[in-house]
Design a protein around this motif. Structure first.
Motif, PDB file in Angstrom:
ATOM      1  N   PRO A   4       0.814  -1.207   0.000  1.00 17.67           N
ATOM      2  CA  PRO A   4       0.000   0.000   0.000  1.00 17.67           C
ATOM      3  C   PRO A   4       0.854   1.267   0.000  1.00 17.67           C
ATOM      4  CG  PRO A   4       0.203  -0.802   2.237  1.00 17.67           C
ATOM      5  CD  PRO A   4       0.942  -1.781   1.360  1.00 17.67           C
ATOM      6  N   ALA A   5       0.202   2.395  -0.253  1.00 17.45           N
ATOM      7  CA  ALA A   5       0.931   3.668  -0.299  1.00 17.45           C
ATOM      8  C   ALA A   5       1.289   4.155   1.096  1.00 17.45           C
ATOM      9  CB  ALA A   5       0.075   4.709  -1.018  1.00 17.45           C
ATOM     10  N   GLN A   6       0.580   3.684   2.113  1.00 18.52           N
ATOM     11  CA  GLN A   6       0.897   4.043   3.499  1.00 18.52           C
ATOM     12  C   GLN A   6       0.858   2.779   4.342  1.00 18.52           C
ATOM     13  OE1 GLN A   6      -3.665   5.672   3.970  1.00 18.52           O
ATOM     14  NE2 GLN A   6      -2.067   6.824   4.930  1.00 18.52           N
ATOM     15  N   ALA A   7       1.583   2.793   5.442  1.00 24.40           N
ATOM     16  CA  ALA A   7       1.650   1.617   6.310  1.00 24.40           C
ATOM     17  C   ALA A   7       0.258   1.241   6.809  1.00 24.40           C
ATOM     18  CB  ALA A   7       2.571   1.893   7.487  1.00 24.40           C
ATOM     19  N   ARG A   8       0.081  -0.035   7.041  1.00 22.63           N
ATOM     20  CA  ARG A   8      -1.211  -0.527   7.500  1.00 22.63           C
ATOM     21  C   ARG A   8      -1.033  -1.628   8.541  1.00 22.63           C
ATOM     22  NH1 ARG A   8      -5.643  -0.827   2.651  1.00 22.63           N
ATOM     23  NH2 ARG A   8      -4.986   1.005   1.462  1.00 22.63           N
ATOM     24  N   LEU A   9      -2.152  -2.008   9.117  1.00 21.59           N
ATOM     25  CA  LEU A   9      -2.260  -3.189   9.962  1.00 21.59           C
ATOM     26  C   LEU A   9      -3.211  -4.149   9.276  1.00 21.59           C
ATOM     27  CD1 LEU A   9      -2.771  -1.247  13.274  1.00 21.59           C
ATOM     28  CD2 LEU A   9      -0.765  -2.633  12.761  1.00 21.59           C
ATOM     29  N   SER A  10      -2.969  -5.442   9.405  1.00 19.72           N
ATOM     30  CA  SER A  10      -3.854  -6.414   8.772  1.00 19.72           C
ATOM     31  C   SER A  10      -3.983  -7.663   9.614  1.00 19.72           C
ATOM     32  CB  SER A  10      -3.315  -6.800   7.390  1.00 19.72           C
ATOM     33  OG  SER A  10      -4.184  -7.721   6.749  1.00 19.72           O
ATOM     34  N   LEU A  11      -5.193  -8.212   9.643  1.00 24.63           N
ATOM     35  CA  LEU A  11      -5.349  -9.567  10.146  1.00 24.63           C
ATOM     36  C   LEU A  11      -4.690 -10.522   9.160  1.00 24.63           C
ATOM     37  CD1 LEU A  11      -8.996  -9.750  11.538  1.00 24.63           C
ATOM     38  CD2 LEU A  11      -6.915  -8.899  12.620  1.00 24.63           C
ATOM     39  N   THR A  12      -4.255 -11.654   9.654  1.00 25.18           N
ATOM     40  CA  THR A  12      -3.580 -12.651   8.831  1.00 25.18           C
ATOM     41  C   THR A  12      -4.574 -13.735   8.412  1.00 25.18           C
ATOM     42  OG1 THR A  12      -2.855 -13.769  10.849  1.00 25.18           O
ATOM     43  CG2 THR A  12      -1.320 -12.197   9.847  1.00 25.18           C
ATOM     44  N   ILE A  13      -4.095 -14.662   7.622  1.00 21.81           N
ATOM     45  CA  ILE A  13      -4.999 -15.600   6.975  1.00 21.81           C
ATOM     46  C   ILE A  13      -5.725 -16.515   7.958  1.00 21.81           C
ATOM     47  CG2 ILE A  13      -3.328 -17.454   6.552  1.00 21.81           C
ATOM     48  CD1 ILE A  13      -6.015 -16.037   4.109  1.00 21.81           C
ATOM     49  N   ARG A  14      -5.108 -16.865   9.071  1.00 21.35           N
ATOM     50  CA  ARG A  14      -5.787 -17.779   9.998  1.00 21.35           C
ATOM     51  C   ARG A  14      -7.067 -17.174  10.569  1.00 21.35           C
ATOM     52  NH1 ARG A  14      -5.300 -17.922  15.247  1.00 21.35           N
ATOM     53  NH2 ARG A  14      -3.312 -16.819  15.170  1.00 21.35           N
ATOM     54  N   PRO A  15      -7.035 -15.995  11.198  1.00 25.14           N
ATOM     55  CA  PRO A  15      -8.312 -15.462  11.690  1.00 25.14           C
ATOM     56  C   PRO A  15      -9.295 -15.122  10.573  1.00 25.14           C
ATOM     57  CG  PRO A  15      -6.543 -13.854  12.000  1.00 25.14           C
ATOM     58  CD  PRO A  15      -5.901 -15.150  11.629  1.00 25.14           C
ATOM     59  N   LEU A  16      -8.786 -14.795   9.392  1.00 27.46           N
ATOM     60  CA  LEU A  16      -9.689 -14.478   8.290  1.00 27.46           C
ATOM     61  C   LEU A  16     -10.428 -15.704   7.786  1.00 27.46           C
ATOM     62  CD1 LEU A  16      -7.540 -11.994   6.143  1.00 27.46           C
ATOM     63  CD2 LEU A  16      -9.392 -11.428   7.738  1.00 27.46           C
ATOM     64  N   THR A  17      -9.800 -16.873   7.873  1.00 28.69           N
ATOM     65  CA  THR A  17     -10.394 -18.064   7.258  1.00 28.69           C
ATOM     66  C   THR A  17     -10.936 -19.087   8.247  1.00 28.69           C
ATOM     67  OG1 THR A  17      -8.216 -19.126   7.090  1.00 28.69           O
ATOM     68  CG2 THR A  17      -8.975 -17.852   5.179  1.00 28.69           C
ATOM     69  N   THR A  18     -10.800 -18.852   9.528  1.00 30.47           N
ATOM     70  CA  THR A  18     -11.404 -19.762  10.508  1.00 30.47           C
ATOM     71  C   THR A  18     -12.771 -19.270  10.953  1.00 30.47           C
ATOM     72  OG1 THR A  18     -10.159 -18.660  12.277  1.00 30.47           O
ATOM     73  CG2 THR A  18      -9.217 -20.683  11.352  1.00 30.47           C
ATOM     74  N   ALA A  19     -13.248 -18.188  10.368  1.00 29.60           N
ATOM     75  CA  ALA A  19     -14.563 -17.651  10.706  1.00 29.60           C
ATOM     76  C   ALA A  19     -15.665 -18.597  10.259  1.00 29.60           C
ATOM     77  CB  ALA A  19     -14.752 -16.290  10.047  1.00 29.60           C
ATOM     78  N   GLY A  20     -16.799 -18.511  10.936  1.00 27.91           N
ATOM     79  CA  GLY A  20     -17.947 -19.306  10.527  1.00 27.91           C
ATOM     80  C   GLY A  20     -18.443 -18.924   9.149  1.00 27.91           C
ATOM     81  N   LEU A  21     -18.316 -17.649   8.800  1.00 24.26           N
ATOM     82  CA  LEU A  21     -18.745 -17.157   7.500  1.00 24.26           C
ATOM     83  C   LEU A  21     -17.844 -16.022   7.064  1.00 24.26           C
ATOM     84  CD1 LEU A  21     -20.865 -16.991   5.151  1.00 24.26           C
ATOM     85  CD2 LEU A  21     -22.082 -15.315   6.577  1.00 24.26           C
ATOM     86  N   VAL A  22     -17.428 -16.041   5.800  1.00 28.58           N
ATOM     87  CA  VAL A  22     -16.714 -14.917   5.191  1.00 28.58           C
ATOM     88  C   VAL A  22     -17.609 -14.340   4.105  1.00 28.58           C
ATOM     89  CG1 VAL A  22     -14.688 -14.172   3.892  1.00 28.58           C
ATOM     90  CG2 VAL A  22     -14.457 -15.959   5.632  1.00 28.58           C
ATOM     91  N   VAL A  23     -17.830 -13.034   4.173  1.00 31.87           N
ATOM     92  CA  VAL A  23     -18.638 -12.329   3.168  1.00 31.87           C
ATOM     93  C   VAL A  23     -17.724 -11.389   2.402  1.00 31.87           C
ATOM     94  CG1 VAL A  23     -20.572 -10.762   2.771  1.00 31.87           C
ATOM     95  CG2 VAL A  23     -20.712 -12.479   4.588  1.00 31.87           C
ATOM     96  N   ILE A  24     -17.602 -11.612   1.107  1.00 35.44           N
ATOM     97  CA  ILE A  24     -16.769 -10.768   0.245  1.00 35.44           C
ATOM     98  C   ILE A  24     -17.680  -9.855  -0.565  1.00 35.44           C
ATOM     99  CG2 ILE A  24     -15.115 -10.730  -1.665  1.00 35.44           C
ATOM    100  CD1 ILE A  24     -14.107 -13.441  -0.731  1.00 35.44           C
ATOM    101  N   LEU A  25     -17.426  -8.551  -0.473  1.00 35.81           N
ATOM    102  CA  LEU A  25     -18.195  -7.551  -1.204  1.00 35.81           C
ATOM    103  C   LEU A  25     -17.361  -7.034  -2.361  1.00 35.81           C
ATOM    104  CD1 LEU A  25     -19.426  -5.460   1.874  1.00 35.81           C
ATOM    105  CD2 LEU A  25     -20.522  -7.461   0.851  1.00 35.81           C
ATOM    106  N   ALA A  26     -17.940  -6.996  -3.561  1.00 37.11           N
ATOM    107  CA  ALA A  26     -17.190  -6.532  -4.727  1.00 37.11           C
ATOM    108  C   ALA A  26     -18.144  -5.909  -5.735  1.00 37.11           C
ATOM    109  CB  ALA A  26     -16.427  -7.684  -5.373  1.00 37.11           C
TER     110      ALA A  26
END
Length: 229
Positions: free
Chosen positions: A168-190
């Protein structure tokens, strides 16, 4: 696998319904629920609808999938969006964890958030947007933090450095793949044809380092992709 909607309003209505239903199920089955919310342009209308729902919001924990390293009062802050559009009305009682937390630097903030999230159960719902480069949260192709972000043994939250010529153009914080993919449901908006092409490519398989959204599609047990032109 891609759910197509006629317009942004109908997509927002469906997304809000899906997220609220998953949170309600968590509340009924476990007595509490948790949400990792996303930033960007797409989710504001979703949050407006969610804030009207009569959930037991005091038992819902909310954090962010990622955050820019800006003051939480900045218009570029995902926290500001969530506070102003979701954590209001009936949802004002939800308990919010800030990734930024007014820590002195991204690395310290990431360590603190990882410690906090270690005490949370898997998210009931993760909401994600997706960039035209296939990034989700702040897991960007070509960024030096990507390999750690895609490591299932990594801490829950990492610092993502900015750099010339890459996102990115500026520093960020991000969750990593484990918490993102162990959820009961992932909803992707596009939305938009360019992102539809990326989603079609990602769904056909391939290297997650090239299109990080693939890591979610390949690993999360339940994913709903909501798209509109």
């Amino acid at each position: 696998m891609i759910e197509v909607f006629d317009d942004a309003a109908s997509l927002a209505e469906a997304a809000a319904g899906a997220v609220v239903a998953a949170l309600d199920a968590g509340l009924r089955h476990h007595g509490s629920a948790s949400l990792a919310a996303t930033g960007g342009r797409s989710p504001g209308a979703v949050y407006d609808r969610m804030a009207l729902e009569p959930l037991d919001w005091g038992k819902v924990r909310v954090t962010l999938t990622d955050e820019r390293w800006v003051d939480p009062s900045s218009p570029d802050s995902n926290e500001k969006l969530v506070r102003e559009r979701l954590l209001t009305g009936r949802a004002c009682g939800a308990r919010f964890h800030s990734l930024h937390g007014r820590e002195p630097d991204p690395a310290t903030a990431a360590r603190h958030s990882s410690e906090v999230l270690r005490g949370w159960p898997a998210f009931d719902v993760v909401m994600l947007g997706m960039g035209e480069d296939g990034h989700v949260a702040s897991l960007f192709p070509g960024n030096p933090a990507l390999s750690l972000g895609l490591d299932p043994e990594a801490p829950a939250c990492i610092a993502v450095p900015a750099g010339e010529g890459r996102a990115p153009a500026q520093a960020r914080l991000s969750l990593t793949i484990r918490p993102l993919t162990t959820a009961g449901l992932v909803v992707i908006l596009a939305s938009g044809q360019a992102k539809r092409a990326v989603l079609d490519k990602a769904l056909s398989g391939g290297d997650a380092a090239q299109l990080p959204v693939r890591a979610v599609l390949q690993s999360a047990p339940a994913v709903r992709i909501l798209w509109t032109a």
